[in-house]
Design a protein around this motif. Sequence first.
Motif, PDB file in Angstrom:
ATOM      1  N   ARG A  81      27.517  -1.572  -1.794  1.00 60.44           N
ATOM      2  CA  ARG A  81      28.418  -1.713  -0.737  1.00 60.44           C
ATOM      3  C   ARG A  81      27.583  -2.662   0.118  1.00 60.44           C
ATOM      4  O   ARG A  81      28.938  -3.216   0.929  1.00 60.44           O
ATOM      5  CB  ARG A  81      28.396  -0.263  -0.122  1.00 60.44           C
ATOM      6  CG  ARG A  81      29.589   0.466  -0.796  1.00 60.44           C
ATOM      7  CD  ARG A  81      29.721   2.054  -0.051  1.00 60.44           C
ATOM      8  NE  ARG A  81      31.101   2.243  -1.062  1.00 60.44           N
ATOM      9  CZ  ARG A  81      32.241   2.325   0.145  1.00 60.44           C
ATOM     10  NH1 ARG A  81      32.628   1.369   0.122  1.00 60.44           N
ATOM     11  NH2 ARG A  81      33.368   3.369  -1.432  1.00 60.44           N
ATOM     12  N   HIS A 103      19.460   1.966   0.830  1.00 59.92           N
ATOM     13  CA  HIS A 103      20.775   3.142   1.595  1.00 59.92           C
ATOM     14  C   HIS A 103      22.227   2.080   2.105  1.00 59.92           C
ATOM     15  O   HIS A 103      21.440   0.891   3.374  1.00 59.92           O
ATOM     16  CB  HIS A 103      20.301   3.769   2.853  1.00 59.92           C
ATOM     17  CG  HIS A 103      21.894   5.203   3.373  1.00 59.92           C
ATOM     18  ND1 HIS A 103      22.700   4.154   4.210  1.00 59.92           N
ATOM     19  CD2 HIS A 103      21.861   6.130   3.260  1.00 59.92           C
ATOM     20  CE1 HIS A 103      23.710   5.335   4.122  1.00 59.92           C
ATOM     21  NE2 HIS A 103      22.751   6.399   3.749  1.00 59.92           N
ATOM     22  N   TRP A 104      22.822   1.433   1.965  1.00 57.77           N
ATOM     23  CA  TRP A 104      23.692   0.682   1.876  1.00 57.77           C
ATOM     24  C   TRP A 104      23.770   0.492   4.019  1.00 57.77           C
ATOM     25  O   TRP A 104      24.027  -0.655   4.137  1.00 57.77           O
ATOM     26  CB  TRP A 104      25.103   0.489   1.127  1.00 57.77           C
ATOM     27  CG  TRP A 104      26.022   1.951   1.740  1.00 57.77           C
ATOM     28  CD1 TRP A 104      25.821   3.507   1.859  1.00 57.77           C
ATOM     29  CD2 TRP A 104      26.982   1.565   2.787  1.00 57.77           C
ATOM     30  NE1 TRP A 104      26.811   3.967   2.772  1.00 57.77           N
ATOM     31  CE2 TRP A 104      28.157   3.007   3.317  1.00 57.77           C
ATOM     32  CE3 TRP A 104      28.306   0.080   3.354  1.00 57.77           C
ATOM     33  CZ2 TRP A 104      28.675   2.745   3.921  1.00 57.77           C
ATOM     34  CZ3 TRP A 104      28.750   0.100   3.933  1.00 57.77           C
ATOM     35  CH2 TRP A 104      29.392   2.007   4.642  1.00 57.77           C
ATOM     36  N   HIS A 164      25.783   2.401  -3.269  1.00 54.37           N
ATOM     37  CA  HIS A 164      24.359   2.100  -1.902  1.00 54.37           C
ATOM     38  C   HIS A 164      24.258   0.496  -2.385  1.00 54.37           C
ATOM     39  O   HIS A 164      24.498  -0.900  -0.951  1.00 54.37           O
ATOM     40  CB  HIS A 164      23.725   2.522  -1.876  1.00 54.37           C
ATOM     41  CG  HIS A 164      23.769   3.620  -1.638  1.00 54.37           C
ATOM     42  ND1 HIS A 164      23.205   4.610  -0.160  1.00 54.37           N
ATOM     43  CD2 HIS A 164      23.498   5.122  -1.825  1.00 54.37           C
ATOM     44  CE1 HIS A 164      23.817   5.634  -0.269  1.00 54.37           C
ATOM     45  NE2 HIS A 164      23.988   6.109  -1.087  1.00 54.37           N
ATOM     46  N   ILE A 181      29.151   8.325  -2.864  1.00 54.23           N
ATOM     47  CA  ILE A 181      28.845   8.641  -1.731  1.00 54.23           C
ATOM     48  C   ILE A 181      29.221   9.225  -1.088  1.00 54.23           C
ATOM     49  O   ILE A 181      29.207  10.586   0.005  1.00 54.23           O
ATOM     50  CB  ILE A 181      28.577   7.449  -0.995  1.00 54.23           C
ATOM     51  CG1 ILE A 181      27.406   6.480  -1.471  1.00 54.23           C
ATOM     52  CG2 ILE A 181      28.291   7.222   0.225  1.00 54.23           C
ATOM     53  CD1 ILE A 181      27.395   4.812  -0.901  1.00 54.23           C
TER      54      ILE A 181
END
Length: 208
Positions: free
Chosen positions: A145, A119-120, A142, A166
């Motif tokens: 980013r 998860h970014w 993700h 997202i």
Amino acid sequence: MEEKLAGLEEYRKMNPNQLTQEQLAALERELERPRKRTVSDELVDYRFWRRGLPSRQELFATYLKSILPPGRLRILEVGSGRRARLSVLLHDMGHGVTCMDPKAEPVDEGIEVRREIFHWEKEDLGKFDYVVAQEPCEATEHIVRACSRQRVPFTVALCGVPHELIGGGMPEDVYAWYDCLEEIDPEYTRLEYIQIYPGMDVAVIHSV
């Protein structure tokens, strides 16, 4: 068709790409009833094998070897899959490797396995020198980013189909998806088409 299925029996016995029985069964169904617009990763690797070519992971690892900075790197592979075959190849090159995938199984000694979703906003990339991924599907945005925000070098070989963004919404086609990825941070990312696989241009997004 008979020739393809005869080759499949030999492929099944050798299982060079370490497929599960479910994946082998799905490959057989795809050979019997080909899709009209897309092919699975397993079918691409099977076709390469029948031509005596390396797997997609081996070909991508060779490409990475040509672009990675010199020296031993601390590499994170996102979306490594069950057997993390790309991570094993990078480890064999002498790098310190961590693989991340909810389905990842223990692999080579010396490779850290994280059975997690990337998860970014949550992932701290501070201990890694480089992030790689080969067709990581939903994790792609993700990765772009997170790496852009934390200024960590990365290279991702992209899927040939779009994925939901997202923030919600589905790009109208794969090229619109590529545009969305490249627009996340145009100063830090670049998208190119590179012939990583024999006779096939692959969309690759990477840091600059």
